[in-house]
Design a protein around this motif. Structure first.
Motif, PDB file in Angstrom:
ATOM      1  N   ILE A   1       0.844  -1.194   0.000  1.00 45.46           N
ATOM      2  CA  ILE A   1       0.000   0.000   0.000  1.00 45.46           C
ATOM      3  C   ILE A   1       0.884   1.251   0.000  1.00 45.46           C
ATOM      4  O   ILE A   1       0.640   2.202  -0.735  1.00 45.46           O
ATOM      5  CB  ILE A   1      -0.963  -0.016   1.206  1.00 45.46           C
ATOM      6  N   PHE A   2       1.944   1.207   0.828  1.00 47.72           N
ATOM      7  CA  PHE A   2       2.898   2.324   0.881  1.00 47.72           C
ATOM      8  C   PHE A   2       3.487   2.565  -0.502  1.00 47.72           C
ATOM      9  O   PHE A   2       3.573   3.703  -0.975  1.00 47.72           O
ATOM     10  CB  PHE A   2       3.993   1.980   1.899  1.00 47.72           C
ATOM     11  N   LYS A   3       3.864   1.476  -1.163  1.00 46.00           N
ATOM     12  CA  LYS A   3       4.484   1.578  -2.483  1.00 46.00           C
ATOM     13  C   LYS A   3       3.510   2.130  -3.520  1.00 46.00           C
ATOM     14  O   LYS A   3       3.889   2.910  -4.390  1.00 46.00           O
ATOM     15  CB  LYS A   3       4.971   0.183  -2.919  1.00 46.00           C
ATOM     16  N   SER A   4       2.238   1.726  -3.397  1.00 43.85           N
ATOM     17  CA  SER A   4       1.277   2.184  -4.400  1.00 43.85           C
ATOM     18  C   SER A   4       1.046   3.692  -4.300  1.00 43.85           C
ATOM     19  O   SER A   4       0.597   4.318  -5.242  1.00 43.85           O
ATOM     20  CB  SER A   4      -0.036   1.423  -4.255  1.00 43.85           C
ATOM     21  N   ASN A   5       1.373   4.264  -3.142  1.00 43.74           N
ATOM     22  CA  ASN A   5       1.238   5.715  -2.975  1.00 43.74           C
ATOM     23  C   ASN A   5       2.592   6.364  -2.801  1.00 43.74           C
ATOM     24  O   ASN A   5       2.707   7.396  -2.131  1.00 43.74           O
ATOM     25  CB  ASN A   5       0.413   6.026  -1.724  1.00 43.74           C
ATOM     26  N   LEU A   6       3.628   5.723  -3.345  1.00 42.09           N
ATOM     27  CA  LEU A   6       4.993   6.114  -3.014  1.00 42.09           C
ATOM     28  C   LEU A   6       5.261   7.596  -3.227  1.00 42.09           C
ATOM     29  O   LEU A   6       5.764   8.291  -2.346  1.00 42.09           O
ATOM     30  CB  LEU A   6       5.974   5.281  -3.848  1.00 42.09           C
ATOM     31  N   ARG A   7       4.850   8.095  -4.391  1.00 38.75           N
ATOM     32  CA  ARG A   7       5.187   9.482  -4.715  1.00 38.75           C
ATOM     33  C   ARG A   7       4.534  10.444  -3.712  1.00 38.75           C
ATOM     34  O   ARG A   7       5.195  11.323  -3.165  1.00 38.75           O
ATOM     35  CB  ARG A   7       4.751   9.806  -6.142  1.00 38.75           C
ATOM     36  N   THR A   8       3.242  10.223  -3.473  1.00 46.39           N
ATOM     37  CA  THR A   8       2.530  11.085  -2.529  1.00 46.39           C
ATOM     38  C   THR A   8       3.177  11.006  -1.152  1.00 46.39           C
ATOM     39  O   THR A   8       3.390  12.029  -0.491  1.00 46.39           O
ATOM     40  CB  THR A   8       1.068  10.628  -2.412  1.00 46.39           C
ATOM     41  N   ASN A   9       3.484   9.779  -0.717  1.00 48.90           N
ATOM     42  CA  ASN A   9       4.063   9.604   0.611  1.00 48.90           C
ATOM     43  C   ASN A   9       5.380  10.361   0.738  1.00 48.90           C
ATOM     44  O   ASN A   9       5.639  11.023   1.740  1.00 48.90           O
ATOM     45  CB  ASN A   9       4.307   8.118   0.892  1.00 48.90           C
ATOM     46  N   ILE A  10       6.213  10.248  -0.300  1.00 52.99           N
ATOM     47  CA  ILE A  10       7.531  10.879  -0.216  1.00 52.99           C
ATOM     48  C   ILE A  10       7.406  12.396  -0.273  1.00 52.99           C
ATOM     49  O   ILE A  10       7.978  13.111   0.549  1.00 52.99           O
ATOM     50  CB  ILE A  10       8.457  10.328  -1.320  1.00 52.99           C
ATOM     51  N   ILE A  11       6.573  12.879  -1.190  1.00 54.80           N
ATOM     52  CA  ILE A  11       6.419  14.334  -1.288  1.00 54.80           C
ATOM     53  C   ILE A  11       5.881  14.890   0.029  1.00 54.80           C
ATOM     54  O   ILE A  11       6.383  15.869   0.562  1.00 54.80           O
ATOM     55  CB  ILE A  11       5.495  14.708  -2.476  1.00 54.80           C
TER      56      ILE A  11
END
Lengths: 336, 368
Positions: free
Chosen positions: B17-27
């Motif tokens: 789940i974290f990976k599927s939202n990776l960009r949002t999570n990192i930004i």
């Protein structure tokens, strides 16, 4: 066939208390192998609590549940492999692909690693989702999500499938599709327990139905058995102008000497109703200048059964205020 | 099939789940560090006329030239004092931000001892951050080319930090790393438990034959790993924006375990809160009112020595203080004394263990 072979689930004097609130007072019933068993009841009747105890999410205060011959207080993890469960909410991880959704549950059900891919592919095929296998489940339509949820609930090949309002919120087409699917599963020998708020669905789909209210089983039997408890023959329903209800009641009682029940805004007559009787009642009402809005003769429906046993319509969720408030006490497991 | 296998399944699910939202999570995780480091990290970089006292015991031609060089330009505002005591009194009174002591041996160092000492008050970090590199560089021109002839000592009384890196940016980055870790754990991985319960995922896990502790353990693993990723990203961002680690690459040996334990502790707290609180709105309020004060009181923005006395006990009792101090030793001082390692790590490890125990204990009770 010995008795324990015949039944898939046997429930004996089940009771569950949350503090002083008795969500389930005394429930006993037996579900035969390979049947579709419907559990009906108004909100707060104890349906979800009963299902949660069958699923092993709640421990009964007293009573016993035997599932496929195993006592569920002792062999919980064995039983969990035997039961599949699909909630009324569509529970799929919307960020994950259909394949990942299935893989995770295959692992949670301890399917050996070398068999997971085969199982997952089979499930995708069953759900008709092969070409969407690697697409995030959140992009699926409601019907696709429901299909994915169903095969996910059955990845461990359970003998019993519990469906909590499987068709709520689906369009007619998807609902009919779900009915076909449920019938297909029964033909494979799976025992199915379902709750529903669509009485006509229970009528058509279920081999037997239990009606639960106030934590007790009010009636149990096939749809036609239950209907016979309402009336041997036809029913006569009359709806009149709101202002003339009292007057109508008096006419029915004193002039016609008819027994009736008042349900919502309807008068329902159950004794010896035939064409002549209906005409007689109609004539009498006309003579008294009653503003009749509806008058009609019909065979008992599941609605009539439900009304008779629980005193409320199934969609009338405020039917039991106290039960509703107490549901909050049940905390996270209770229906939200 | 044991607890560990089930936990890893849950962990994998969380990470997918974290990976599927990776960009949002990192930004999302980078926004705060980016803003704080850019806006506050440059505090003091344009400070002029910093009041500095000089006690010139050498009083030689070369030492006078050194003083003249210090005075040239507009960086420092030099006041001559007769002796070290007078200068230290001024430093304590706050009328100067550093005191330079030029020993008689200047510019030669004797037995490896420096010939110039600089005392500075760490409460004046923004000025010290400019003054000290300037003094170092100026001294290097006179003291036989050796930068090591400048040693910087803290103010004996109020100040405890000894530093070779003393820019406010480096000071701040330690706090920002811990912000990313703590908030990443509380609002990233940990909060998922509420969403999972609302969507019915927790129930669908519980009807499988897994041990329910596997759900907690899996979420602890994933929450900790995710918060570590956020912490390392914040450190990387700090370095890109001009920060530096005095200890160099070896410093990671200390920084990574510190953020691991802080991440585990806050993941535990998040799971504990998540299994008690039913809505995200309430969770946000409660989680912020725990995390924010813990972060401020750790001295993330200001040295704890500058806190008013009434806040000092809170600073001492705040587990984040020890993690901040540890990371700061590595980034600012370049060395991590054994006594401090034992203290900082003990506190942070106990904090993590408590967080983990509490998450298991309270998660259990909400299911039964």
């Amino acid at each position: 066939m010995s008795q324990s072979d015949q039944y898939s689930i046997e429930i004996f004097s089940l009771q569950k208390k949350f503090g002083d609130f008795e969500a389930v007072k005394d429930i006993s019933f037996k579900i035969k192998k390979g049947e579709i068993f419907g559990i009906l009841g108004p909100n707060g009747a104890g349906k979800t609590t009963t299902l949660n105890m069958i699923l092993g999410l709640l421990h009964p205060t007293s009573g016993k549940i035997i599932i496929e011959g195993y006592d569920n207080s002792k062999e919980n993890s064995k039983i969990k492999q035997l039961i599949g469960f699909m909630t009324q909410e569509t529970v799929v991880d919307s960020y994950l692909t259909a394949r990942d959704n299935l893989r995770i549950f295959a692992r949670l059900y301890h399917i050996p690693e070398n068999r997971i891919e085969e199982k997952v592919n089979h499930a995708l095929d069953e759900a008709n989702l092969i070409s969407f296998a690697d697409v995030a489940a959140g992009t699926f339509s409601g019907g696709m999500q429901r299909r994915l949820n169903l095969v996910k609930s059955m990845i461990q090949e359970p003998k019993i499938l519990i469906l909590d309002e499987p068709t709520t919120g689906l369009d007619i087409q998807s609902r009919v599709g779900m009915w076909e699917e449920i019938k297909r599963l029964r033909s494979k020998g799976i025992t199915i327990i379902l709750t529903t708020q669509y009485l006509e669905e229970a009528d058509q789909l279920c081999d037997r139905i239990a009606i639960i209210d106030h934590g007790k089983v009010m009636a149990i039997g096939t749809a036609s058995e239950l209907k016979k408890t309402v009336a041997k023959g036809n029913l006569l329903s009359i709806k009149v102008n709101q202002d003339e209800r009292e007057k109508t009641a008096k006419i029915l009682k004193s002039k016609l000497k008819m027994e009736y029940e008042e349900k919502d805004d309807l008068f329902v007559l159950t004794n010896n109703i035939d064409m002549d009787m209906m005409i007689k009642v109609a004539e009498e009402l006309r003579r008294n200048k009653i503003d009749v809005q509806t008058i009609g003769m019909h065979l008992p429906t599941m609605d009539d059964v439900f009304m008779k046993l629980t005193g409320s319509s199934i969609r009338d969720s405020t039917g039991d205020q106290k039960a509703g408030k107490n549901m909050a006490k049940m905390g996270l497991i209770g229906r939200r | 099939m044991g607890l560990l296998y089930d936990s890893i399944t849950i962990f994998k699910r969380e990470m997918l789940i974290f990976k599927s939202n990776l960009r949002t999570n990192i930004i999302r995780s980078m926004m705060f560090p980016l803003i704080i480091i850019i806006f506050l990290g440059n505090l003091g970089s344009s400070v002029n006329n910093i009041p500095v006292a000089v006690a010139n015991y050498a009083n030689s031609q070369v030492s006078n030239q050194f003083m003249n060089s210090l005075e040239s330009g507009s960086t420092l505002n030099i006041k001559a004092v007769t002796n070290e005591q007078e200068g230290l009194a001024m430093l304590r009174a706050g009328s100067i931000s550093s005191l330079i002591v030029i020993l008689p041996s200047f510019p030669k160092s004797t037995d490896g001892q420096p010939s110039v000492y600089v005392y500075y008050a760490t409460s004046q970090f923004s000025e010290s951050g400019v003054a000290i590199p300037f003094i170092e560089n100026t001294a290097a021109k006179y003291s036989t080319g050796q930068v090591s002839s400048v040693s910087i000592q803290s103010d004996v009384n109020a100040v405890s930090t000894q530093g070779t890196n003393s820019s406010y940016r480096d000071f701040l980055i330690a706090g920002v790393i811990l912000f990313s870790v703590a908030f990443g754990a509380v609002f990233g991985g940990g909060m998922s438990i509420i969403v999972d319960r609302q969507l019915g995922n927790i129930k669908s896990f519980l009807i499988t034959p897994i041990n329910k502790n596997a759900i907690v353990l899996g979420k602890l693993f994933s929450g900790t790993l995710q918060s570590m990723i956020y912490g390392i990203l914040a450190l990387g961002l700090g370095l890109v924006l001009g920060g530096s680690v005095a200890m160099g690459v070896a410093g990671l040996i200390w920084i990574i375990p510190l953020i691991l334990f802080v991440g585990a502790a806050f993941s535990g707290i998040a799971i504990m809160l998540g299994s008690r609180i039913k809505t995200i709105e309430v969770y946000t309020i409660v989680a912020q009112s725990i995390t924010m004060p813990a972060w401020f009181l750790s001295g993330a923005f200001f040295p704890s020595s500058s806190f008013p006395p009434i806040l000092q006990p809170f600073n001492i009792g705040d587990p984040l203080t020890y993690a901040t101090n540890g990371i700061r030793s590595v980034m600012l001082n370049g060395y991590f004394p054994v006594g401090q390692i034992i203290l900082d790590f003990s506190v942070v490890i106990i904090f993590a263990i408590l967080g983990i125990i509490i998450s298991f204990a309270l998660f259990k009770s909400t299911i039964d």
